[in-house]
Scaffold this active site. Structure first.
Site, PDB file in Angstrom:
ATOM      1  N   CYS A   1      13.288  10.969   7.452  1.00  0.00           N
ATOM      2  CA  CYS A   1      13.362  10.575   8.882  1.00  0.00           C
ATOM      3  C   CYS A   1      14.703  10.633   9.508  1.00  0.00           C
ATOM      4  O   CYS A   1      14.851  10.560  10.691  1.00  0.00           O
ATOM      5  CB  CYS A   1      13.142   9.022   8.880  1.00  0.00           C
ATOM      6  SG  CYS A   1      14.172   8.234   7.501  1.00  0.00           S
TER       7      CYS A   1
ATOM      8  N   GLY B   1       7.130   4.376   8.311  1.00  0.00           N
ATOM      9  CA  GLY B   1       6.246   5.461   8.556  1.00  0.00           C
ATOM     10  C   GLY B   1       6.423   6.040  10.116  1.00  0.00           C
ATOM     11  O   GLY B   1       7.379   5.942  10.548  1.00  0.00           O
ATOM     12  N   SER B   2       5.417   6.622  10.590  1.00  0.00           N
ATOM     13  CA  SER B   2       5.416   7.021  12.030  1.00  0.00           C
ATOM     14  C   SER B   2       5.570   6.193  13.053  1.00  0.00           C
ATOM     15  O   SER B   2       5.014   5.089  12.775  1.00  0.00           O
ATOM     16  CB  SER B   2       4.377   8.307  12.081  1.00  0.00           C
ATOM     17  OG  SER B   2       3.150   7.513  12.020  1.00  0.00           O
TER      18      SER B   2
ATOM     19  N   GLY C   1       3.164   2.806  13.379  1.00  0.00           N
ATOM     20  CA  GLY C   1       4.023   1.495  13.619  1.00  0.00           C
ATOM     21  C   GLY C   1       3.306   0.758  15.041  1.00  0.00           C
ATOM     22  O   GLY C   1       3.288  -0.316  15.160  1.00  0.00           O
TER      23      GLY C   1
ATOM     24  N   LYS D   1       0.852  -1.228   0.089  1.00  0.00           N
ATOM     25  CA  LYS D   1       0.041  -0.011  -0.106  1.00  0.00           C
ATOM     26  C   LYS D   1       1.046   1.275   0.014  1.00  0.00           C
ATOM     27  O   LYS D   1       1.623   1.411   0.909  1.00  0.00           O
ATOM     28  CB  LYS D   1      -1.072  -0.089   1.307  1.00  0.00           C
ATOM     29  CG  LYS D   1      -1.847   1.135   0.997  1.00  0.00           C
ATOM     30  CD  LYS D   1      -2.696   1.614   2.447  1.00  0.00           C
ATOM     31  CE  LYS D   1      -2.089   2.416   3.121  1.00  0.00           C
ATOM     32  NZ  LYS D   1      -1.775   3.820   2.724  1.00  0.00           N
TER      33      LYS D   1
ATOM     34  N   GLU E   1       9.317  14.935  16.623  1.00  0.00           N
ATOM     35  CA  GLU E   1       9.770  15.127  15.159  1.00  0.00           C
ATOM     36  C   GLU E   1       9.044  16.186  14.392  1.00  0.00           C
ATOM     37  O   GLU E   1       7.939  15.866  14.167  1.00  0.00           O
ATOM     38  CB  GLU E   1       9.579  13.620  14.439  1.00  0.00           C
ATOM     39  CG  GLU E   1      10.200  13.784  12.870  1.00  0.00           C
ATOM     40  CD  GLU E   1       9.751  12.313  12.494  1.00  0.00           C
ATOM     41  OE1 GLU E   1       8.599  11.579  12.592  1.00  0.00           O
ATOM     42  OE2 GLU E   1      10.664  11.584  11.731  1.00  0.00           O
TER      43      GLU E   1
HETATM   44  P1  NAD Z   1       2.330   7.557   8.786  1.00  0.00           P
HETATM   45  O1  NAD Z   1       2.538   6.756   9.750  1.00  0.00           O
HETATM   46  O2  NAD Z   1       1.206   8.820   8.848  1.00  0.00           O
HETATM   47  O3  NAD Z   1       1.765   6.923   7.320  1.00  0.00           O
HETATM   48  C1  NAD Z   1       2.681   5.649   6.741  1.00  0.00           C
HETATM   49  C2  NAD Z   1       2.009   4.953   6.001  1.00  0.00           C
HETATM   50  O4  NAD Z   1       0.956   3.976   6.973  1.00  0.00           O
HETATM   51  C3  NAD Z   1       0.584   5.508   4.954  1.00  0.00           C
HETATM   52  O5  NAD Z   1       0.845   4.696   3.991  1.00  0.00           O
HETATM   53  C4  NAD Z   1      -0.530   5.535   5.710  1.00  0.00           C
HETATM   54  O6  NAD Z   1      -1.522   5.483   4.871  1.00  0.00           O
HETATM   55  C5  NAD Z   1      -0.351   4.305   6.550  1.00  0.00           C
HETATM   56  N1  NAD Z   1      -1.072   3.970   7.986  1.00  0.00           N
HETATM   57  C6  NAD Z   1      -1.746   5.109   8.479  1.00  0.00           C
HETATM   58  N2  NAD Z   1      -2.545   4.553   9.722  1.00  0.00           N
HETATM   59  C7  NAD Z   1      -2.459   3.268   9.477  1.00  0.00           C
HETATM   60  C8  NAD Z   1      -2.814   2.126  10.237  1.00  0.00           C
HETATM   61  N3  NAD Z   1      -3.753   2.468  11.148  1.00  0.00           N
HETATM   62  N4  NAD Z   1      -2.893   0.939   9.832  1.00  0.00           N
HETATM   63  C9  NAD Z   1      -2.135   0.695   8.657  1.00  0.00           C
HETATM   64  N5  NAD Z   1      -1.413   1.751   7.804  1.00  0.00           N
HETATM   65  C10 NAD Z   1      -1.751   3.070   8.242  1.00  0.00           C
HETATM   66  O7  NAD Z   1       3.521   8.291   8.304  1.00  0.00           O
HETATM   67  P2  NAD Z   1       4.000   9.341   6.850  1.00  0.00           P
HETATM   68  O8  NAD Z   1       3.385  10.731   7.400  1.00  0.00           O
HETATM   69  O9  NAD Z   1       3.406   8.784   5.825  1.00  0.00           O
HETATM   70  O10 NAD Z   1       5.629   9.504   6.821  1.00  0.00           O
HETATM   71  C11 NAD Z   1       6.161  10.100   7.747  1.00  0.00           C
HETATM   72  C12 NAD Z   1       6.797   9.167   8.860  1.00  0.00           C
HETATM   73  O11 NAD Z   1       7.719   8.009   8.344  1.00  0.00           O
HETATM   74  C13 NAD Z   1       7.894  10.033   9.664  1.00  0.00           C
HETATM   75  O12 NAD Z   1       7.646   9.767  10.978  1.00  0.00           O
HETATM   76  C14 NAD Z   1       9.223   9.442   8.906  1.00  0.00           C
HETATM   77  O13 NAD Z   1      10.427   9.708  10.139  1.00  0.00           O
HETATM   78  C15 NAD Z   1       9.022   8.145   8.841  1.00  0.00           C
HETATM   79  N6  NAD Z   1       9.961   7.708   7.934  1.00  0.00           N
HETATM   80  C16 NAD Z   1      10.728   6.517   8.628  1.00  0.00           C
HETATM   81  C17 NAD Z   1      11.741   6.047   7.553  1.00  0.00           C
HETATM   82  C18 NAD Z   1      12.478   5.065   7.892  1.00  0.00           C
HETATM   83  O14 NAD Z   1      13.478   4.617   7.226  1.00  0.00           O
HETATM   84  N7  NAD Z   1      12.908   4.812   9.257  1.00  0.00           N
HETATM   85  C19 NAD Z   1      11.762   6.511   6.225  1.00  0.00           C
HETATM   86  C20 NAD Z   1      11.000   7.260   5.703  1.00  0.00           C
HETATM   87  C21 NAD Z   1       9.839   8.092   6.585  1.00  0.00           C
END
Ligand code: NAD
Length: 491
Positions: free
Chosen positions: A296, A239-240, A244, A186, A394
């Site tokens: 990130c 993601g966040s 997570g 996704k 962050e």
């Molecule tokens: P996010 O957590 O809001 O979303 C990430 C993904 O998760 C999206 O596809 C979103 O639709 C999905 N999602 C949201 N809620 C969900 C749920 N309840 N169940 C399943 N999926 C769900 O993060 P974002 O705003 O897209 O990205 C930014 C974050 O990602 C920042 O915290 C950044 O630091 C982190 N990030 C980490 C890395 C790494 O390699 N460590 C790399 C890039 C981004």
């Protein structure tokens, strides 16, 4: 990672923007028929309308991935690698389209940004790793030969963020497919378009149907349906931290699927008074401005020794003001675009309001640029209290906090005083001190006399503490996508 200009997307206009889901090798509308809009963050104008995947689409994609699994996992590793190499070639040939679509959906400038060009390189690396999936043998038990197999999980899931759509997709697709799994991925609701080009390229090269399924959609219901799915055996998430945590809970509440997490950061950068400031200043400025601070691993907390703090701060102001001016991400020469969307823009601006309300020392920026597009000034906040939100959370924008220190033990404690642990760096000419810091900093990656986005494909990438679990890249990447089986052979 070096930054270089390879091409640009100015003047590029795609003939057609794909907006459907990619399931079982075909583009299909979502079962509900619902769509959501992508707004161009450069102009705040409509960019595209995209089909929204729901739980029922996830079910169909999982069935397709199940069907595809036996033949895909039975291929020789070199054959699976060859498919990935074909996809790498196709991505490289379509890089303008991919760059343009990211620019109009999440504001990432294509020019001066090597990420898109790195995609092929990453994919070929993962393809080569397919042949390194090996077990071990043991002759240590009398009368026995014991061996381990490394085998694919089967049908896997991946959920990715918007800030580096193509590269994060490749870091999931590459090792998942190389290891013999099939995948339901996704994309982020903020940046689905460039990943649908990858889907089209999978179709064009004839990748077996169902091996890779790509769904656009929101966290709920689409992401949640993947995280809870009883037939998905492994899920890799980037993601966040908040999401997570939700994903791990969903995995625990369903089939206890294996989960790897690549999460956020609040990365410290420590600059001693013997540091080469001519090197440290541009590195620190680039780290927080790259991708408009939406990284990130951005060095968002800088600790500079009091003896050089004034010099460093002045140089950072000049450098950030010079290299940090944003522009339309589709225009030639733009190296920094807007924030990805209104939500991201509002989030960063809320930290600016907080800093102003708290009377924090804003040395540079702190405001929106213009009145159209989500552009924010490069911003420096100096000497913020360690407990303040701007130090702890962050921000995910072009905002760096620069605090001072005098004592080595004290700055180490402050650098580590965070629940994050993705990346940390130190600038010093004292090799012993550099090594002490490399050892003591609580982060999955440490830069010595360099900082993020410095990473290398053959080095593991991942987080300590709440920045995640599991590692991507390097020889470890395929371990995350394969299970170990012990086989006992009696002689
Ligand atoms: P996010 O957590 O809001 O979303 C990430 C993904 O998760 C999206 O596809 C979103 O639709 C999905 N999602 C949201 N809620 C969900 C749920 N309840 N169940 C399943 N999926 C769900 O993060 P974002 O705003 O897209 O990205 C930014 C974050 O990602 C920042 O915290 C950044 O630091 C982190 N990030 C980490 C890395 C790494 O390699 N460590 C790399 C890039 C981004």
């Amino acid at each position: 990672m070096a930054s270089s200009t390879t091409s640009n997307s100015e003047g590029y206009e795609p003939k057609h923007i794909e907006n459907r889901l990619f399931i079982n090798g075909e583009f299909v509308p979502s079962i509900s028929g619902k769509k959501f809009d992508i707004i161009n963050p450069n102009t705040e104008k409509f960019a595209a309308s995209v089909y929204e995947g729901g739980a029922e689409d996830v079910d169909v994609a999982v069935e397709a991935a199940k069907e595809a699994l036996p033949a895909w996992s039975a291929l020789g590793a070199a054959e699976r690698g060859a498919w990935l190499n074909k996809l790498a070639d196709a991505i490289e040939k379509n890089i303008d389209e991919i760059g343009y679509l990211d620019a109009i959906s999440m504001g990432r400038p294509y020019i001066g940004d090597a990420m898109a060009a790195y995609a092929g390189y990453f994919l070929r690396y993962f393809a080569s790793k397919a042949l390194d999936v090996h077990g071990e043998s043991s002759l240590n038990t009398a009368g026995m030969v014991n061996v381990t197999f490394r085998q694919p999980y089967g049908v896997c899931g991946a959920i990715i963020p918007w800030n580096m759509p193509l590269l994060v997709l490749i870091c999931k697709v590459g090792p998942a497919l190389a290891g013999g799994n099939t995948l339901v991925l996704k994309t982020s609701e903020k940046a689905p378009l460039s990943c649908l080009v990858v889907a089209r390229l999978c179709k064009e090269i004839g990748l077996p149907k169902g091996v890779l399924n790509i769904l656009s959609g929101f966290g709920r219901p689409c992401g949640e349906a993947i995280a809870k799915h009883m037939d998905i055996r492994k899920l890799s998430f980037t993601g966040s931290v908040t999401t997570g945590r939700a994903i791990k809970k969903a995995a625990a509440d369903s089939n206890l699927k294996n989960v790897t997490l690549e999460l956020g950061g609040k990365s410290p950068l420590v600059i001693f008074d013997d540091a080469d400031l001519a090197k440290a200043v541009p590195a620190a400025a680039f780290s927080i401005l790259s991708n408009s601070g939406q990284a990130c691993i951005a060095s968002s907390r800088v600790y500079v020794h009091a003896n050089v703090a004034d010099t460093f701060l002045e140089a950072m102001k000049t450098t950030m003001a010079k290299i940090g001016q944003p522009g339309d991400a589709t225009a030639a020469g733009t190296s920094r675009g807007p924030q990805a969307d209104k939500m991201q823009f509002d989030q960063v601006m809320s930290y600016m309001s907080y800093a102003k309300e708290q009377g924090l020392d804003i040395r540079l920026g702190g405001n929106r640029i213009g009145s159209t597009g989500y552009f924010i000034e490069p911003t420096i906040i100096a000497n913020a209290p360690e407990e303040s939100k701007v130090v702890k959370e962050e921000i995910f924008g072009p905002v760096v906090v620069i605090n001072t220190f005098t004592d080595e033990a004290d700055v180490l404690k402050r650098a580590n005083d965070t629940e994050y642990g993705l990346y940390a760096s130190v600038f010093t000419k004292d090799i012993s001190r550099a090594m002490r810091f490399a050892k003591a900093l609580e982060a999955g990656s440490v830069g010595v006399n360099c900082t993020s986005p410095t990473v290398a494909i053959d080095m593991p990438f991942g987080g300590y503490k709440q920045s995640g679990e599991g590692r991507e890249l390097s020889k470890h990447c395929l371990d995350e996508w394969t299970e170990v089986k012990s086989v006992y052979i009696s002689l």
